[in-house]
Design an enzyme around this catalytic site. Structure first.
Site, PDB file in Angstrom:
ATOM      1  N   GLY A   7       2.249  -8.904  -1.624  1.00 28.98           N
ATOM      2  CA  GLY A   7       2.392  -7.658  -0.957  1.00 28.98           C
ATOM      3  C   GLY A   7       1.825  -7.220   0.721  1.00 28.98           C
ATOM      4  N   GLY A   8       1.959  -8.089   0.532  1.00 29.85           N
ATOM      5  CA  GLY A   8       0.630  -8.877   2.395  1.00 29.85           C
ATOM      6  C   GLY A   8       1.572  -7.703   3.331  1.00 29.85           C
ATOM      7  N   GLY A  62      -1.961  -4.110   1.603  1.00 30.04           N
ATOM      8  CA  GLY A  62      -1.687  -5.696   2.032  1.00 30.04           C
ATOM      9  C   GLY A  62      -1.866  -6.919   3.184  1.00 30.04           C
ATOM     10  N   ARG A 108       9.458 -12.145   0.032  1.00 31.66           N
ATOM     11  CA  ARG A 108      10.468 -12.237  -1.383  1.00 31.66           C
ATOM     12  C   ARG A 108      11.741 -11.835  -0.370  1.00 31.66           C
ATOM     13  NH1 ARG A 108      10.590  -6.832  -3.059  1.00 31.66           N
ATOM     14  NH2 ARG A 108       9.387  -6.317  -1.840  1.00 31.66           N
ATOM     15  N   LYS A 136       9.128  -5.438   7.401  1.00 28.75           N
ATOM     16  CA  LYS A 136       8.717  -6.753   7.136  1.00 28.75           C
ATOM     17  C   LYS A 136       8.532  -7.937   7.912  1.00 28.75           C
ATOM     18  CE  LYS A 136       8.956  -4.195   2.369  1.00 28.75           C
ATOM     19  NZ  LYS A 136       7.218  -4.677   2.531  1.00 28.75           N
ATOM     20  N   LYS A 151      -2.386   0.181 -14.095  1.00 23.91           N
ATOM     21  CA  LYS A 151      -3.569  -0.464 -13.757  1.00 23.91           C
ATOM     22  C   LYS A 151      -4.606  -1.043 -14.780  1.00 23.91           C
ATOM     23  CE  LYS A 151      -3.863   1.274  -9.012  1.00 23.91           C
ATOM     24  NZ  LYS A 151      -5.095   1.768  -8.172  1.00 23.91           N
ATOM     25  N   ARG A 160      -5.233  -5.095 -16.485  1.00 27.04           N
ATOM     26  CA  ARG A 160      -6.235  -5.720 -16.292  1.00 27.04           C
ATOM     27  C   ARG A 160      -6.812  -6.465 -17.913  1.00 27.04           C
ATOM     28  NH1 ARG A 160     -11.394  -2.090 -14.787  1.00 27.04           N
ATOM     29  NH2 ARG A 160     -10.805  -1.303 -12.680  1.00 27.04           N
ATOM     30  N   HIS A 213      -4.539  13.637  -8.626  1.00 21.68           N
ATOM     31  CA  HIS A 213      -5.375  12.815  -8.515  1.00 21.68           C
ATOM     32  C   HIS A 213      -7.064  13.415  -7.602  1.00 21.68           C
ATOM     33  CE1 HIS A 213      -3.208   8.463  -8.758  1.00 21.68           C
ATOM     34  NE2 HIS A 213      -3.426   9.890  -9.696  1.00 21.68           N
TER      35      HIS A 213
HETATM   36  P1  NDP Z   1       2.481   0.367  -0.449  1.00 18.84           P
HETATM   37  O1  NDP Z   1       3.705   1.151  -0.662  1.00 18.84           O
HETATM   38  O2  NDP Z   1       2.492  -0.391   0.938  1.00 18.84           O
HETATM   39  O3  NDP Z   1       3.528  -1.462  -0.563  1.00 18.84           O
HETATM   40  C1  NDP Z   1       2.593  -2.560  -1.413  1.00 18.84           C
HETATM   41  C2  NDP Z   1       3.953  -3.910  -1.700  1.00 18.84           C
HETATM   42  O4  NDP Z   1       4.125  -4.244  -2.849  1.00 18.84           O
HETATM   43  C3  NDP Z   1       4.857  -3.800  -0.879  1.00 18.84           C
HETATM   44  O5  NDP Z   1       5.177  -3.614   0.680  1.00 18.84           O
HETATM   45  C4  NDP Z   1       5.902  -4.975  -1.671  1.00 18.84           C
HETATM   46  O6  NDP Z   1       5.387  -6.399  -0.480  1.00 18.84           O
HETATM   47  C5  NDP Z   1       5.587  -4.821  -2.954  1.00 18.84           C
HETATM   48  N1  NDP Z   1       6.346  -3.960  -3.666  1.00 18.84           N
HETATM   49  C6  NDP Z   1       6.855  -2.545  -4.008  1.00 18.84           C
HETATM   50  N2  NDP Z   1       7.645  -2.806  -4.554  1.00 18.84           N
HETATM   51  C7  NDP Z   1       8.176  -4.000  -5.385  1.00 18.84           C
HETATM   52  C8  NDP Z   1       9.226  -4.453  -5.852  1.00 18.84           C
HETATM   53  N3  NDP Z   1       9.974  -4.030  -6.293  1.00 18.84           N
HETATM   54  N4  NDP Z   1       8.829  -5.888  -6.130  1.00 18.84           N
HETATM   55  C9  NDP Z   1       8.136  -6.146  -5.435  1.00 18.84           C
HETATM   56  N5  NDP Z   1       6.724  -5.657  -4.677  1.00 18.84           N
HETATM   57  C10 NDP Z   1       7.279  -4.854  -4.407  1.00 18.84           C
HETATM   58  O7  NDP Z   1       1.843  -0.330  -1.462  1.00 18.84           O
HETATM   59  P2  NDP Z   1      -0.232   0.975  -1.500  1.00 18.84           P
HETATM   60  O8  NDP Z   1      -0.923  -0.502   0.087  1.00 18.84           O
HETATM   61  O9  NDP Z   1       0.242   1.948  -0.628  1.00 18.84           O
HETATM   62  O10 NDP Z   1      -0.889   1.025  -2.379  1.00 18.84           O
HETATM   63  C11 NDP Z   1      -1.454  -0.767  -3.110  1.00 18.84           C
HETATM   64  C12 NDP Z   1      -3.000  -0.396  -3.937  1.00 18.84           C
HETATM   65  O11 NDP Z   1      -3.232   0.203  -3.420  1.00 18.84           O
HETATM   66  C13 NDP Z   1      -1.741   0.878  -5.082  1.00 18.84           C
HETATM   67  O12 NDP Z   1      -2.764  -0.050  -6.134  1.00 18.84           O
HETATM   68  C14 NDP Z   1      -2.445   2.075  -4.355  1.00 18.84           C
HETATM   69  O13 NDP Z   1      -3.092   2.447  -6.009  1.00 18.84           O
HETATM   70  C15 NDP Z   1      -3.369   1.768  -4.122  1.00 18.84           C
HETATM   71  N6  NDP Z   1      -4.108   2.375  -3.234  1.00 18.84           N
HETATM   72  C16 NDP Z   1      -5.034   3.420  -2.983  1.00 18.84           C
HETATM   73  C17 NDP Z   1      -4.679   4.502  -1.895  1.00 18.84           C
HETATM   74  C18 NDP Z   1      -6.688   5.783  -2.179  1.00 18.84           C
HETATM   75  O14 NDP Z   1      -6.355   6.637  -1.037  1.00 18.84           O
HETATM   76  N7  NDP Z   1      -7.099   5.124  -2.486  1.00 18.84           N
HETATM   77  C19 NDP Z   1      -4.228   5.633  -1.321  1.00 18.84           C
HETATM   78  C20 NDP Z   1      -2.693   4.586  -1.363  1.00 18.84           C
HETATM   79  C21 NDP Z   1      -2.487   3.199  -1.880  1.00 18.84           C
HETATM   80  P3  NDP Z   1       6.171  -7.188   0.000  1.00 18.84           P
HETATM   81  O15 NDP Z   1       5.356  -7.161   0.706  1.00 18.84           O
HETATM   82  O16 NDP Z   1       5.736  -8.270  -0.411  1.00 18.84           O
HETATM   83  O17 NDP Z   1       7.224  -5.950   0.935  1.00 18.84           O
HETATM   84  C1  GNU Z   2      -3.922   7.714  -3.678  1.00 19.69           C
HETATM   85  C2  GNU Z   2      -1.286  11.732  -1.471  1.00 19.69           C
HETATM   86  C3  GNU Z   2      -1.616  11.998  -1.042  1.00 19.69           C
HETATM   87  C4  GNU Z   2      -0.409  12.071  -3.360  1.00 19.69           C
HETATM   88  C5  GNU Z   2      -6.563   6.373  -4.943  1.00 19.69           C
HETATM   89  C6  GNU Z   2       0.077  13.507  -2.230  1.00 19.69           C
HETATM   90  C7  GNU Z   2      -4.180   5.833  -6.458  1.00 19.69           C
HETATM   91  C8  GNU Z   2      -6.216   5.679  -6.271  1.00 19.69           C
HETATM   92  C9  GNU Z   2      -8.191   7.689  -4.338  1.00 19.69           C
HETATM   93  O1  GNU Z   2      -1.743   9.572  -5.643  1.00 19.69           O
HETATM   94  O2  GNU Z   2       0.163   7.643  -2.046  1.00 19.69           O
HETATM   95  O3  GNU Z   2      -1.471  14.122   0.641  1.00 19.69           O
HETATM   96  O4  GNU Z   2      -7.500   6.794  -5.272  1.00 19.69           O
HETATM   97  O5  GNU Z   2       0.521  15.338  -0.984  1.00 19.69           O
HETATM   98  O6  GNU Z   2      -6.571   4.763  -7.084  1.00 19.69           O
HETATM   99  C10 GNU Z   2      -2.217   9.209  -2.976  1.00 19.69           C
HETATM  100  C11 GNU Z   2      -2.091   8.400  -3.060  1.00 19.69           C
HETATM  101  C12 GNU Z   2      -2.106  10.341  -2.314  1.00 19.69           C
HETATM  102  C13 GNU Z   2      -1.953  10.216  -4.761  1.00 19.69           C
HETATM  103  C14 GNU Z   2      -2.094   8.120  -1.748  1.00 19.69           C
HETATM  104  C15 GNU Z   2      -4.137   7.368  -4.118  1.00 19.69           C
HETATM  105  C16 GNU Z   2      -5.709   7.417  -4.090  1.00 19.69           C
HETATM  106  C17 GNU Z   2      -3.759   5.855  -5.154  1.00 19.69           C
HETATM  107  C18 GNU Z   2      -1.150  13.328  -0.381  1.00 19.69           C
HETATM  108  C19 GNU Z   2      -0.409  14.067  -1.691  1.00 19.69           C
HETATM  109  C20 GNU Z   2      -2.231  13.499   1.827  1.00 19.69           C
END
Ligand code: NDP
Ligand code: GNU
Length: 311
Positions: A10-11, A16, A35, A44, A137, A141, A269
């Site tokens: 997912g780099g 990533g 991929r 990408k 998730k 785990r 969330h």
């Molecule tokens: P992205 O939407 O950027 O996707 C990450 C990667 O997932 C893609 O680049 C791709 O890898 C891989 N992927 C997606 N679909 C497929 C598929 N069908 N088959 C294989 N690989 C696939 O992810 P995020 O970076 O937004 O999210 C990553 C993690 O971070 C999640 O666990 C999410 O819950 C969490 N998160 C937390 C947030 C927060 O506020 N704390 C906010 C957003 C996300 P490739 O590079 O190979 O194409």
């Molecule tokens: C954030 C989001 C932002 C959604 C987490 C709707 C997993 C987590 C803090 O689902 O897409 O406006 O912990 O209108 O464990 C979503 C994801 C954020 C929430 C990222 C996420 C946070 C996922 C929006 C919105 C900014």
């Protein structure tokens, strides 16, 4: 013993790509899954080539070809997954179960699964439909622990670009200009993290025995902020007061009606974060670690600085 060889799955994703950069910067032999399914996604492709220019190795593998996954993970000591969760673009956390099988078959590999948010182990009570993020998730785990694969779970709390840039408003990714919705009294403490610091801490944890089979939280003291404190930082930067509208818990939850799936997930969330205080309503336990405590050398970004780029 040199630095572990790291494979990022997912780099080219949002967190990533930052993990790949951090791995290279910290001197790990770094591998990135390439991929075939990315097809004509030139962004990408360009990202993968830029990683190659920085010294990363690309490993071709597909989630629809199990043996290609086994062959890929055999090149490294540590696999980090940044697989997408439930949100705007895609939702594929359970694909990681194939990765767990491949890592188990290859043997002798540590796995950091795609977490990077709220600790799903503390979300058994989470609202529908947002609970799916945490349930999936936890399924991953369970597979890791049943396979006795060494792990570290990285709890990132709120990505600043998704939660701080917009002063924690939903549906926008820039600060509001006139009015800001305040959740309840706005005094519930959250934790806002620059995504680059999450990547830095994740790579620091790769070879650290203190994080082996542990949960690592990113909860640095200066970034434990209420929404009201975050808004005040922005108002100080802009020199302009925003009109604050307090949204009650009931009204906020009622807003879920009529929203699409991702919006409903988001409301769930946000509710747990800003009304319940799920990120800060507990002490970090004995068998858990906090990143800024383990790695005080990391000058983590404060939100005063993070917000400057949005002026
Ligand atoms: P992205 O939407 O950027 O996707 C990450 C990667 O997932 C893609 O680049 C791709 O890898 C891989 N992927 C997606 N679909 C497929 C598929 N069908 N088959 C294989 N690989 C696939 O992810 P995020 O970076 O937004 O999210 C990553 C993690 O971070 C999640 O666990 C999410 O819950 C969490 N998160 C937390 C947030 C927060 O506020 N704390 C906010 C957003 C996300 P490739 O590079 O190979 O194409
Ligand atoms: C954030 C989001 C932002 C959604 C987490 C709707 C997993 C987590 C803090 O689902 O897409 O406006 O912990 O209108 O464990 C979503 C994801 C954020 C929430 C990222 C996420 C946070 C996922 C929006 C919105 C900014």
């Amino acid at each position: 013993m040199g630095k572990s060889k790291v494979l990022v799955v997912g780099g080219t994703g949002y967190i990533g790509r930052r993990i790949v950069e951090a791995s290279l910067k910290q001197g790990h032999p770094t591998y990135v899954l390439q991929r075939p399914e990315i097809g004509l996604d030139m962004d990408k492709i360009q990202l993968l080539l830029s990683f190659k220019k920085q010294g990363a190795h690309l490993l071709r593998a597909s989630f629809s070809d199990y043996h290609s996954l086994v062959d890929a993970v055999k090149h490294v000591d540590v696999v980090i997954s940044a697989m997408s969760g439930v949100h705007f673009r895609s939702h594929n956390l359970l694909l990681q179960l194939k990765l767990v099988e491949a890592i188990k078959e290859a043997g002798n590999i540590k796995f950091l699964p795609s977490e990077f948010g709220i600790n799903p182990a503390r979300m058994g009570h989470a609202l529908e439909p947002g609970r799916v993020t945490f349930d999936e998730k936890m399924v991953v785990r369970k597979a890791i622990e049943e396979a006795k694969i060494p792990f570290t779970y990285v709890i990132a709390n709120c990505f600043a670009a998704y939660f701080a840039a917009n002063l924690s408003q939903m549906g926008i990714l820039f600060p509001p200009t006139d009015t800001v919705n305040i959740y309840g009294d706005g005094n519930v403490k959250a934790v806002y993290m620059d995504e680059n610091d999450i990547a830095t801490y994740t790579i620091k944890a790769v070879d650290d025995p203190r994080t082996l089979n542990k949960t690592l939280y990113a909860r640095p003291p200066d970034n434990i902020l209420s929404q009201r404190e975050l808004v005040q930082k922005w108002e100080k930067l802009t020199g302009k007061q925003l009109q604050k509208i307090s949204v009650s818990e009931q009204d906020f939850l009622a807003s879920m009606k009529g929203m699409d799936f991702v919006g409903q997930v988001g409301v769930g969330h946000f509710y747990h974060i800003f009304y319940e205080g799920c990120l800060t309503n507990f002490e970090i336990g004995e068998n858990e670690e906090e990143a800024s405590n383990l790695y005080p050398e990391v000058k983590y970004t404060r939100m005063d600085d993070f917000l400057k780029v949005y002026l």
